[in-house]
Design an enzyme around this catalytic site. Structure first.
Site, PDB file in Angstrom:
ATOM      1  N   ASP A   1     -46.238  -6.844  -7.835  1.00 33.39           N
ATOM      2  CA  ASP A   1     -47.252  -7.529  -8.636  1.00 33.39           C
ATOM      3  C   ASP A   1     -48.576  -7.706  -7.910  1.00 33.39           C
ATOM      4  O   ASP A   1     -48.669  -7.484  -6.697  1.00 33.39           O
ATOM      5  CB  ASP A   1     -46.712  -8.904  -9.092  1.00 33.39           C
ATOM      6  CG  ASP A   1     -45.977  -9.650  -7.982  1.00 33.39           C
ATOM      7  OD1 ASP A   1     -46.218  -9.333  -6.800  1.00 33.39           O
ATOM      8  OD2 ASP A   1     -45.157 -10.517  -8.290  1.00 33.39           O
TER       9      ASP A   1
ATOM     10  N   ASN B   1     -38.503 -21.409  -9.946  1.00 31.20           N
ATOM     11  CA  ASN B   1     -38.177 -21.525 -11.377  1.00 31.20           C
ATOM     12  C   ASN B   1     -37.381 -20.308 -11.883  1.00 31.20           C
ATOM     13  O   ASN B   1     -37.236 -20.109 -13.075  1.00 31.20           O
ATOM     14  CB  ASN B   1     -39.453 -21.701 -12.214  1.00 31.20           C
ATOM     15  CG  ASN B   1     -40.370 -20.487 -12.152  1.00 31.20           C
ATOM     16  OD1 ASN B   1     -40.062 -19.499 -11.490  1.00 31.20           O
ATOM     17  ND2 ASN B   1     -41.485 -20.546 -12.842  1.00 31.20           N
TER      18      ASN B   1
ATOM     19  N   HIS C   1     -38.133 -17.049 -11.318  1.00 27.79           N
ATOM     20  CA  HIS C   1     -38.858 -15.809 -11.602  1.00 27.79           C
ATOM     21  C   HIS C   1     -38.609 -14.735 -10.546  1.00 27.79           C
ATOM     22  O   HIS C   1     -38.300 -15.033  -9.393  1.00 27.79           O
ATOM     23  CB  HIS C   1     -40.364 -16.050 -11.814  1.00 27.79           C
ATOM     24  CG  HIS C   1     -41.183 -16.340 -10.592  1.00 27.79           C
ATOM     25  ND1 HIS C   1     -42.004 -17.436 -10.497  1.00 27.79           N
ATOM     26  CD2 HIS C   1     -41.344 -15.655  -9.440  1.00 27.79           C
ATOM     27  CE1 HIS C   1     -42.629 -17.416  -9.335  1.00 27.79           C
ATOM     28  NE2 HIS C   1     -42.247 -16.343  -8.672  1.00 27.79           N
TER      29      HIS C   1
ATOM     30  N   GLU D   1     -42.167 -14.774 -15.366  1.00 24.69           N
ATOM     31  CA  GLU D   1     -41.898 -16.204 -15.491  1.00 24.69           C
ATOM     32  C   GLU D   1     -40.826 -16.455 -16.557  1.00 24.69           C
ATOM     33  O   GLU D   1     -40.524 -15.569 -17.367  1.00 24.69           O
ATOM     34  CB  GLU D   1     -43.195 -16.912 -15.896  1.00 24.69           C
ATOM     35  CG  GLU D   1     -44.312 -16.818 -14.859  1.00 24.69           C
ATOM     36  CD  GLU D   1     -44.142 -17.796 -13.701  1.00 24.69           C
ATOM     37  OE1 GLU D   1     -43.003 -18.064 -13.280  1.00 24.69           O
ATOM     38  OE2 GLU D   1     -45.173 -18.282 -13.202  1.00 24.69           O
TER      39      GLU D   1
END
Ligand code: GLP
Length: 259
Positions: free
Chosen positions: A67, A136, A138, A143
């Site tokens: 990314d 979280n 990801h 996400e």
């Protein structure tokens, strides 16, 4: 899914480096999927040391990072290009033209995402995909609620992710809100996936990844569907696993399976 639980973070890092070295020695022309984040810094240090020691060469390898932030040029201090140069690319013998990241400063980020996906396909997809884990759940910048079939595209980052990554910026407001990320479908096409997570802050996400329901609420849980995935963690990150005794029985101290 192989679950390897090591006594501490250092052992977990060495385990992941060992898996990568093994792959590179067997297939020097591997297509590597690379990750950023604090978790990976020690892995890259060890890979550089292995190259210096003559154990491996990256001269025939190709890499694709997961990314990049939208709006940042490769020279921006907060860009993942800069991170990769600093922690790996400047120190290894991989030709720079074979090191790929999405261009965060592309005039048309959506077209850049499509170009990046096509480049991965043209390279024959990822051979060895290294992953970290967001607290979280990801992977890359996919996400929670990301499509589990997604391809490379633009994602809006959650506030918690922006906070977790704000150490590279003066102020939280400076952390970009958008990123181009490999999709979950892109990651799932990799031949082999190795995920590394350590520390108590990752324990909840690790439990959801390994033992939770398959759900877009924890994007990493899709790895339950991958045929060749190894999750390497330390004691702290393993704290919320309910089948802990089983993992220890299969791979004592995170080592080879007892068959
Ligand atoms: C970022 C990256 C992820 C990485 C995650 C965890 O969000 N896009 O690829 O896994 O951070 O980062 P850290 O290793 O710093 O906890």
């Amino acid at each position: 899914m192989k679950v390897l639980i090591h006594s501490d973070a250092a052992q977990a890092v060495s385990c992941v480096t060992g898996l990568m070295l093994d792959r590179m020695q067997r297939q020097p022309a591997s297509v590597l999927g690379l990750a950023t984040g604090a978790t990976m810094e020690a892995v890259y240090e060890q890979l550089i040391a292995a190259q210096v020691a003559g154990q491996i060469s990256f001269s025939r390898a190709t890499s694709f990072n997961l990314d990049e932030y939208v709006g940042l040029s490769p020279t921006h201090p907060g860009s993942y290009w800069r991170y990769m140069q600093h922690h790996l690319f400047d120190h290894i013998d991989m030709p720079v033209e074979r090191a790929h990241l999405p261009r965060g400063d592309a005039a048309d980020p959506a077209a850049e995402a499509a170009r990046y996906e096509a480049a991965i396909v043209a390279a024959g997809d990822i051979g060895f995909q290294l992953l970290g884990l967001g607290s979280n759940g990801h992977i890359g910048f996919n996400e929670p609620t990301s499509s589990l079939a997604s391809l490379t595209r633009i994602k809006t980052l959650t506030r918690s992710t922006r906070e977790a990554n704000s150490r590279y910026y003066d102020r939280l407001e400076d952390v970009p809100r958008l990123a181009i990320t490999m999709g979950i479908g892109t990651i799932m096409r990799a031949q082999e996936v190795v995920l590394l997570a350590y520390g108590a802050a990752k324990a909840k996400a690790v439990a959801a990844l390994i033992e939770g329901p398959l759900s877009a609420a924890c994007p990493a849980s899709i790895l339950q569907m991958h045929r060749n995935v190894t999750v390497v963690i330390d004691e702290a990150a393993a704290a919320m696993l309910t089948l802990r005794a089983y993992y220890d029985e299969v791979h004592p101290k995170g080592g080879a399976a007892l068959l």
